[in-house]
Design a protein around this motif. Structure first.
Motif, PDB file in Angstrom:
ATOM      1  N   ALA A  99       0.829  -1.205   0.000  1.00 34.08           N
ATOM      2  CA  ALA A  99       0.000   0.000   0.000  1.00 34.08           C
ATOM      3  C   ALA A  99       0.866   1.259   0.000  1.00 34.08           C
ATOM      4  CB  ALA A  99      -0.927  -0.007   1.208  1.00 34.08           C
ATOM      5  N   ALA A 100       1.946   1.220   0.781  1.00 32.50           N
ATOM      6  CA  ALA A 100       2.857   2.365   0.849  1.00 32.50           C
ATOM      7  C   ALA A 100       3.538   2.599  -0.489  1.00 32.50           C
ATOM      8  CB  ALA A 100       3.893   2.136   1.943  1.00 32.50           C
ATOM      9  N   ALA A 101       3.960   1.524  -1.142  1.00 25.62           N
ATOM     10  CA  ALA A 101       4.641   1.649  -2.428  1.00 25.62           C
ATOM     11  C   ALA A 101       3.721   2.261  -3.480  1.00 25.62           C
ATOM     12  CB  ALA A 101       5.145   0.283  -2.881  1.00 25.62           C
ATOM     13  N   ALA A 102       2.472   1.814  -3.498  1.00 20.35           N
ATOM     14  CA  ALA A 102       1.521   2.342  -4.475  1.00 20.35           C
ATOM     15  C   ALA A 102       1.287   3.834  -4.257  1.00 20.35           C
ATOM     16  CB  ALA A 102       0.201   1.581  -4.382  1.00 20.35           C
ATOM     17  N   ARG A 103       1.129   4.227  -3.000  1.00 20.24           N
ATOM     18  CA  ARG A 103       0.887   5.639  -2.712  1.00 20.24           C
ATOM     19  C   ARG A 103       2.110   6.493  -3.023  1.00 20.24           C
ATOM     20  NH1 ARG A 103      -2.620   9.275  -3.409  1.00 20.24           N
ATOM     21  NH2 ARG A 103      -2.768  10.883  -1.805  1.00 20.24           N
ATOM     22  N   PRO A 110      10.171   8.808  -3.806  1.00 16.56           N
ATOM     23  CA  PRO A 110      10.994   7.596  -3.714  1.00 16.56           C
ATOM     24  C   PRO A 110      10.687   6.807  -2.439  1.00 16.56           C
ATOM     25  CG  PRO A 110      12.336   9.486  -4.341  1.00 16.56           C
ATOM     26  CD  PRO A 110      10.999  10.030  -3.937  1.00 16.56           C
ATOM     27  N   PHE A 111      10.639   5.485  -2.568  1.00 14.46           N
ATOM     28  CA  PHE A 111      10.381   4.596  -1.438  1.00 14.46           C
ATOM     29  C   PHE A 111      11.367   3.439  -1.505  1.00 14.46           C
ATOM     30  CE2 PHE A 111       7.569   0.896   0.120  1.00 14.46           C
ATOM     31  CZ  PHE A 111       7.979   1.039   1.434  1.00 14.46           C
ATOM     32  N   LEU A 112      12.139   3.249  -0.440  1.00 13.84           N
ATOM     33  CA  LEU A 112      13.057   2.119  -0.332  1.00 13.84           C
ATOM     34  C   LEU A 112      12.516   1.173   0.733  1.00 13.84           C
ATOM     35  CD1 LEU A 112      15.558   0.551  -1.014  1.00 13.84           C
ATOM     36  CD2 LEU A 112      16.889   2.089   0.452  1.00 13.84           C
ATOM     37  N   CYS A 113      12.000   0.032   0.294  1.00 12.27           N
ATOM     38  CA  CYS A 113      11.407  -0.950   1.200  1.00 12.27           C
ATOM     39  C   CYS A 113      12.509  -1.767   1.858  1.00 12.27           C
ATOM     40  CB  CYS A 113      10.460  -1.855   0.417  1.00 12.27           C
ATOM     41  SG  CYS A 113       9.659  -3.113   1.418  1.00 12.27           S
ATOM     42  N   THR A 126       8.047   0.477 -11.754  1.00 14.77           N
ATOM     43  CA  THR A 126       8.257   1.881 -11.397  1.00 14.77           C
ATOM     44  C   THR A 126       9.735   2.132 -11.159  1.00 14.77           C
ATOM     45  OG1 THR A 126       7.824   3.578  -9.714  1.00 14.77           O
ATOM     46  CG2 THR A 126       7.722   1.298  -8.988  1.00 14.77           C
ATOM     47  N   ASP A 127      10.164   3.341 -11.448  1.00 11.86           N
ATOM     48  CA  ASP A 127      11.545   3.732 -11.187  1.00 11.86           C
ATOM     49  C   ASP A 127      11.714   4.342  -9.801  1.00 11.86           C
ATOM     50  OD1 ASP A 127      12.821   2.918 -13.535  1.00 11.86           O
ATOM     51  OD2 ASP A 127      12.170   4.702 -14.614  1.00 11.86           O
ATOM     52  N   LEU A 128      10.622   4.560  -9.080  1.00 10.93           N
ATOM     53  CA  LEU A 128      10.700   5.254  -7.797  1.00 10.93           C
ATOM     54  C   LEU A 128      10.876   4.319  -6.609  1.00 10.93           C
ATOM     55  CD1 LEU A 128       7.948   7.946  -8.329  1.00 10.93           C
ATOM     56  CD2 LEU A 128      10.370   8.379  -7.928  1.00 10.93           C
ATOM     57  N   VAL A 129      10.482   3.060  -6.760  1.00 10.16           N
ATOM     58  CA  VAL A 129      10.480   2.128  -5.629  1.00 10.16           C
ATOM     59  C   VAL A 129      11.607   1.120  -5.774  1.00 10.16           C
ATOM     60  CG1 VAL A 129       9.121   0.443  -4.333  1.00 10.16           C
ATOM     61  CG2 VAL A 129       7.982   2.408  -5.411  1.00 10.16           C
ATOM     62  N   VAL A 331       9.953  -3.552  -9.076  1.00 12.94           N
ATOM     63  CA  VAL A 331      10.706  -2.483  -8.426  1.00 12.94           C
ATOM     64  C   VAL A 331      12.196  -2.745  -8.603  1.00 12.94           C
ATOM     65  CG1 VAL A 331       8.849  -2.203  -6.743  1.00 12.94           C
ATOM     66  CG2 VAL A 331      10.817  -3.636  -6.162  1.00 12.94           C
ATOM     67  N   TRP A 332      13.009  -1.743  -8.317  1.00  8.02           N
ATOM     68  CA  TRP A 332      14.444  -1.937  -8.306  1.00  8.02           C
ATOM     69  C   TRP A 332      14.812  -2.820  -7.130  1.00  8.02           C
ATOM     70  CZ3 TRP A 332      17.606  -0.770 -12.189  1.00  8.02           C
ATOM     71  CH2 TRP A 332      17.171   0.153 -13.141  1.00  8.02           C
ATOM     72  N   GLN A 333      15.527  -3.908  -7.396  1.00  7.80           N
ATOM     73  CA  GLN A 333      15.727  -4.970  -6.409  1.00  7.80           C
ATOM     74  C   GLN A 333      17.213  -5.215  -6.152  1.00  7.80           C
ATOM     75  OE1 GLN A 333      13.337  -7.269  -4.762  1.00  7.80           O
ATOM     76  NE2 GLN A 333      15.265  -7.574  -3.648  1.00  7.80           N
ATOM     77  N   TRP A 334      17.598  -5.299  -4.873  1.00 12.20           N
ATOM     78  CA  TRP A 334      18.930  -5.815  -4.558  1.00 12.20           C
ATOM     79  C   TRP A 334      18.871  -7.333  -4.754  1.00 12.20           C
ATOM     80  CZ3 TRP A 334      21.493  -6.253   0.951  1.00 12.20           C
ATOM     81  CH2 TRP A 334      22.783  -6.772   0.810  1.00 12.20           C
ATOM     82  N   ALA A 335      19.591  -7.826  -5.766  1.00  7.84           N
ATOM     83  CA  ALA A 335      19.533  -9.249  -6.125  1.00  7.84           C
ATOM     84  C   ALA A 335      20.942  -9.862  -6.050  1.00  7.84           C
ATOM     85  CB  ALA A 335      18.961  -9.406  -7.525  1.00  7.84           C
ATOM     86  N   TRP A 336      21.252 -10.547  -4.964  1.00  9.62           N
ATOM     87  CA  TRP A 336      20.401 -10.762  -3.795  1.00  9.62           C
ATOM     88  C   TRP A 336      21.224 -10.627  -2.515  1.00  9.62           C
ATOM     89  CZ3 TRP A 336      15.474 -11.060  -5.152  1.00  9.62           C
ATOM     90  CH2 TRP A 336      15.128 -11.574  -6.399  1.00  9.62           C
ATOM     91  N   PRO A 337      20.573 -10.240  -1.393  1.00  5.85           N
ATOM     92  CA  PRO A 337      21.255 -10.364  -0.105  1.00  5.85           C
ATOM     93  C   PRO A 337      21.466 -11.846   0.224  1.00  5.85           C
ATOM     94  CG  PRO A 337      18.957  -9.770   0.214  1.00  5.85           C
ATOM     95  CD  PRO A 337      19.222  -9.690  -1.263  1.00  5.85           C
ATOM     96  N   PRO A 338      22.436 -12.161   1.063  1.00  7.61           N
ATOM     97  CA  PRO A 338      22.659 -13.561   1.422  1.00  7.61           C
ATOM     98  C   PRO A 338      21.449 -14.131   2.157  1.00  7.61           C
ATOM     99  CG  PRO A 338      23.899 -12.125   2.874  1.00  7.61           C
ATOM    100  CD  PRO A 338      23.347 -11.254   1.781  1.00  7.61           C
ATOM    101  N   ALA A 339      21.243 -15.435   2.035  1.00  8.63           N
ATOM    102  CA  ALA A 339      20.112 -16.101   2.688  1.00  8.63           C
ATOM    103  C   ALA A 339      20.583 -17.368   3.369  1.00  8.63           C
ATOM    104  CB  ALA A 339      19.022 -16.426   1.674  1.00  8.63           C
ATOM    105  N   GLN A 340      20.040 -17.627   4.544  1.00  9.33           N
ATOM    106  CA  GLN A 340      20.314 -18.842   5.304  1.00  9.33           C
ATOM    107  C   GLN A 340      18.999 -19.466   5.746  1.00  9.33           C
ATOM    108  OE1 GLN A 340      22.289 -17.505   8.822  1.00  9.33           O
ATOM    109  NE2 GLN A 340      24.255 -17.100   7.816  1.00  9.33           N
TER     110      GLN A 340
END
Length: 358
Positions: A99-103, A110-113, A126-129, A331-340
């Protein structure tokens, strides 16, 4: 309304010690997972202190509690936009983040989740999120591979009604089915009824796709006390066992429940330094959520300097942060943070074991 990052900053790149207000969305009250919200906020605040100490720019956080409510998240973004923030960051719960991203996108803000993982964070690209946390389809497939490697092919899920849990169930079902696995849905049952259905299902693992503390805690207690289910693995891909309240509520019953977390096997010097700083400033042991918060501020400060998510390249606590376009993610994505995949050690529930890495 806001244009690009340079416009929102008023040309801050040429100004020293410019005060920049940043909106923050975090769940700090029920039904939101307030413990996760406090972890996220702790990381964000540490990141701001360090950016401000470095000079050249001064960030100020304007914090709003979403309580995991999409309407509150949307209203908070509108309010923060009216206050003139340069960007919005944060959020843990996917439904509120969406909801926050859409608004934010509609307002040109700009919104960084930081922590929400739902793939469809926005309806259209979108280029903003942008997002620090991994997409759910990426990380939950890692979890499914862990289950298969451990010999689990009949997987039961206890899922609450939610877009997030439904998406998780679909990811698991599709990934497991392609590899000879089966997902059995045991949804909207009382803990006692769930135990009966689980015993009849012949599933060897039960995944908690539910909120915490309830009904997750009640389900764990019921399964642990049912002799028919002694060999059933309980899992929690969304990470409920990571935070201290889980151990406080369940003790030994909460151990041995594998969950996803987004940490490296070994911290870099930066990660180790931030880990020590978080331990000093937070009242609880830092979780991966706190590191997501810190990395959010690190990436945002760079974004405000360079003016686009595509141009961001900066060292985070868990690796080099770069944002890309990822198939299926708008959205623009950090691909990828490490996962365990990790769990709490049954021999010492305050200690974590790493069971699987990706």
């Amino acid at each position: 309304m806001f244009g690009d990052a340079a416009d929102a900053m008023g040309g801050m790149g040429s100004q020293e010690d410019s005060l920049v207000q940043i909106g923050v969305l975090v769940p700090l009250s029920p039904p939101g997972w307030a413990e996760a919200g406090r972890q996220l906020l702790g990381g964000l605040e540490l990141g701001v202190r360090e950016v401000n100490a470095a000079g050249g720019i001064e960030l100020q956080l304007l914090v709003r509690d979403t309580a995991a409510d999409p309407r509150k998240a949307e209203a908070a973004v509108s309010e923060l936009a009216q206050l003139g923030v340069a960007a919005v960051v944060g959020e843990y719960h996917s439904v509120a983040a969406r909801a926050a991203a859409a608004r934010a996108d509609a307002l040109g803000l700009p919104f960084l989740c930081s922590s929400a993982v739902l793939d469809a964070l926005t309806e259209e690209p979108t280029d903003l999120v942008a997002r620090i946390a991994p997409a759910q389809s990426h990380s939950w497939r890692i979890y499914a591979d862990f289950l298969l490697a451990a010999g689990h092919h009949r997987i039961a899920v206890a899922a609450q009604t939610s877009v997030y849990w439904a998406a998780g169930t679909s990811i698991l079902r599709d990934h497991l089915a392609a590899r000879g696995g089966t997902v059995i849905e045991l949804n909207d049952l009382t803990p006692a009824a769930l135990c009966d259905e689980l015993a009849d299902s012949r599933a060897t693992a039960l995944l908690l796709l539910t909120g915490t503390p309830e009904p997750a805690v009640a389900i764990v207690r019921s399964v642990r006390r049912d002799a028919r289910l002694a060999e059933v693995l309980i899992g929690a891909p969304a990470g409920q066992p990571e935070l201290p309240a889980w151990a406080a509520l369940l003790g030994q019953d909460g151990a041995g429940i594998p969950f996803l977390r987004y940490l490296p096997e070994v911290f870099s010097p930066l990660g180790a330094r931030v880990d020590a700083a978080l331990r000093e400033t937070m009242s609880a042991e830092p979780s991966f959520v706190a590191f997501e918060g810190y990395d959010t501020i690190t990436a945002l400060a760079e974004y405000l300097r360079v003016g686009s998510w595509a141009a961001v390249s900066v060292e985070g606590t868990r690796g080099q942060i770069r944002f890309t376009r990822t198939p299926g993610v708008g959205v623009w994505q950090w691909a990828w943070p490490p996962a365990q995949v990790a769990d709490r050690d049954p021999a010492a529930p305050d200690r974590f074991r790493v069971l699987h890495t990706a």
